[in-house]
Motif scaffolding. Structure first.
Motif, PDB file in Angstrom:
ATOM      1  N   PRO A 211      33.458  62.202  36.318  1.00 32.90           N
ATOM      2  CA  PRO A 211      32.255  62.436  37.124  1.00 32.90           C
ATOM      3  C   PRO A 211      32.119  61.521  38.330  1.00 32.90           C
ATOM      4  CG  PRO A 211      31.709  62.574  34.800  1.00 32.90           C
ATOM      5  CD  PRO A 211      33.140  62.097  34.869  1.00 32.90           C
TER       6      PRO A 211
ATOM      7  N   SER B 142      29.961  68.074  31.889  1.00 25.47           N
ATOM      8  CA  SER B 142      30.839  67.032  32.431  1.00 25.47           C
ATOM      9  C   SER B 142      32.250  67.167  31.874  1.00 25.47           C
ATOM     10  CB  SER B 142      30.268  65.644  32.129  1.00 25.47           C
ATOM     11  OG  SER B 142      30.145  65.419  30.733  1.00 25.47           O
TER      12      SER B 142
ATOM     13  N   CYS C 284      23.096  59.702  39.819  1.00 25.91           N
ATOM     14  CA  CYS C 284      22.599  58.809  38.770  1.00 25.91           C
ATOM     15  C   CYS C 284      21.572  57.820  39.309  1.00 25.91           C
ATOM     16  CB  CYS C 284      23.768  58.049  38.124  1.00 25.91           C
ATOM     17  SG  CYS C 284      24.934  59.125  37.280  1.00 25.91           S
TER      18      CYS C 284
ATOM     19  N   TRP D  49      20.817  66.735  36.027  1.00 27.18           N
ATOM     20  CA  TRP D  49      20.513  65.365  36.442  1.00 27.18           C
ATOM     21  C   TRP D  49      19.247  65.398  37.291  1.00 27.18           C
ATOM     22  CZ3 TRP D  49      25.235  67.690  37.833  1.00 27.18           C
ATOM     23  CH2 TRP D  49      25.259  68.280  39.119  1.00 27.18           C
TER      24      TRP D  49
ATOM     25  N   THR E 263      27.807  64.915  36.336  1.00 22.39           N
ATOM     26  CA  THR E 263      27.526  63.866  35.363  1.00 22.39           C
ATOM     27  C   THR E 263      26.925  64.413  34.072  1.00 22.39           C
ATOM     28  OG1 THR E 263      25.362  63.490  36.370  1.00 22.39           O
ATOM     29  CG2 THR E 263      27.195  62.138  37.159  1.00 22.39           C
TER      30      THR E 263
ATOM     31  N   ASN F 140      27.896  58.576  38.982  1.00 19.76           N
ATOM     32  CA  ASN F 140      28.067  59.122  40.334  1.00 19.76           C
ATOM     33  C   ASN F 140      26.886  58.659  41.164  1.00 19.76           C
ATOM     34  OD1 ASN F 140      27.542  61.430  42.470  1.00 19.76           O
ATOM     35  ND2 ASN F 140      29.711  61.520  41.932  1.00 19.76           N
TER      36      ASN F 140
END
Length: 458
Positions: A92, A81, A382, A102, A98, A378
């Motif tokens: 991000p 990030s 996320c 993820w 991020t 984001n």
């Protein structure tokens, strides 16, 4: 008539003044050398300064513009990030990286930030333009852009979408991506012929200097970009070794390109090292505890089941994030805002929870207090619920046997600009790393990346 002569005299004076100012405007750099160092900290950098040689870190500290209190304007920060934010000049929330990985909502499996199903590694997940991309656009593709580092995240995210090439270390060999096609022939040849040395920083320096000699850099007046990724351990030996690598890089570049035509930029990807912190908390009676994210998900499913009907509402967990089953909510006609609010209120009652953020809250609120969390969020990458653990507490996941200790204190890192007519000064004013890209863009006279809204530092 007298007014006419006065008018002509004023015009002449203005023209002479403009000509004088034009003559003092320095030429733009032919080369930008962007140096990022994992775990670099201002306090360590200055503590070990007496041990540095004259041509490396000491030269940058004493002859460059040194911002001593830099930080990232989002959380959490890791190598990926940070590298993406340095190259794009944004957070991000916009560029989409991020972290190093993820949870992919479609597969419910972790995915790497630079993963590419077709070509192995690429910057396709990076959602905005980078400084290197804008340099390519400004020069109609003539400018050269290369990036080298020990990790693919640092190399690829620093290089951007339109670079001539990026290379990183893996299993004691150099690795490249066919995404950058047609691949620069020098880079293909180098990675096939040369094996990395044992010292990763030394290997990165070697390939960067060979690129300077054979990669076509700094051959004309159009700026080129060379990104170099180092790392350092928080010990005296680590900083002394880093100083040697930077001294070799600065010396070699300065011999090839006049110092007034090259810009060096040194900064950090942040400090995320945790040195047995949980044990220290217990030893010194610092408030601590364990927060089990899997147990929390199970309890939340029971609570939501009692409220909305029995079902598995939490579809998956990842680090401190909970992902709800959106298709289930649609079938049961449950309003997303309602269930998120109830889940937030329930989790807030659990021990060790400092705060709970919902996706709706982070995408709709303009609260200044939420800015740092929102910048690191984001919506596509996320979870629906982000749980903020109290400082000193340990976030554990008994399913995959992982644990991390929460720490929210700021660890300042440096930003140093050196060369290209930059004056020597130390600046104590706090700054954020997203201002580096627009500052470089101003110096080399191109536009900043397309999601960058930060003001240049000078």
């Amino acid at each position: 008539m007298s007014n006419k002569y006065i008018y002509i005299t004023l015009l002449s004076a203005l023209a002479l003044g403009y000509e004088a100012n034009a003559q003092t405007v320095p030429q733009a750099p032919k080369l930008v050398v962007s140096i990022t160092v994992d775990e670099l900290r201002t306090d360590h950098l200055e503590t070990f300064a007496p041990l540095y040689g004259p041509n490396g870190l000491r030269k940058l500290l004493t002859e460059g513009t040194f911002y001593a209190n830099a930080s990232y304007g989002f959380t959490p920060v890791d190598r990926a990030s940070a590298a993406a934010s340095l190259s794009t000049g944004t957070t991000p929330y916009y560029h989409g990286i991020t972290g190093a990985e993820w949870l992919d909502r479609t597969t419910l499996r972790p995915i790497r930030a630079v993963h590419d199903a077709r070509q192995g590694y690429s910057p396709r997940q990076l959602g905005t333009s980078t400084l290197g991309d804008e340099l390519k656009i400004a020069t109609n593709g003539v400018a050269k852009v290369f990036a080298f580092a020990a990790t693919p995240e640092n190399a690829i995210l620093s290089a951007g979408h339109a670079a001539d090439g990026a290379a990183w270390l893996q299993s004691n060999q150099w690795v490249i991506s066919n995404y950058y096609a047609p691949l620069n022939q020098w880079l293909r040849g180098y990675t096939r012929l040369y094996k990395p040395a044992g010292d990763k920083n030394a290997s990165v320096t070697d390939i960067a200097l060979d690129c300077l000699s054979h990669g076509g850099l700094a051959l004309d007046d159009k700026a080129d970009l060379l990104s170099v990724g180092y790392s350092v351990v928080p010990e005296m030996e680590g900083y002394v070794a880093l100083d040697r690598s930077i001294a070799q890089l600065v010396d070699s570049v300065s011999k090839r390109v006049p110092l007034d035509r090259v810009l060096f930029v040194l900064t950090s990807t942040g400090s995320a090292r945790v040195e047995n912190e949980q044990n220290n908390n217990e030893k010194y009676r610092i408030p601590t505890g364990k927060f089990d994210i899997q147990r929390t998900a199970n309890l939340l499913n029971m609570y939501l089941g009692a409220t909305f009907g029995t079902a598995q509402y939490v579809e998956s967990i990842y680090r401190n994030q909970l992902f709800l089953d959106h298709k289930l909510l649609e079938r049961k006609n449950i309003n997303m805002g309602d269930i998120l609010l109830r889940a937030q209120q329930f989790i807030m009652q659990l021990s060790g929870v400092r705060h709970v953020y919902t996706a709706n809250q982070l995408t709709t609120s303009d609260s200044y207090q939420l800015e740092c969390i929102r910048n690191g969020f984001n919506v596509e990458k996320c979870g629906d619920l982000l749980i903020d653990i109290a400082p000193g507490w340990e976030l554990v996941n008994e399913t995959n046997h992982t644990s991390t200790t929460s720490r929210v204190s700021n660890i300042p890192f440096p930003i140093i600009f050196f060369g290209a007519g930059v004056k020597a000064q130390r600046v104590q004013t706090p700054v954020t790393a997203d201002a580096i890209a627009p500052t470089i863009a101003r110096i080399i006279r191109i536009r900043a990346p397309n999601a960058c809204s930060a003001e240049p530092l000078f």
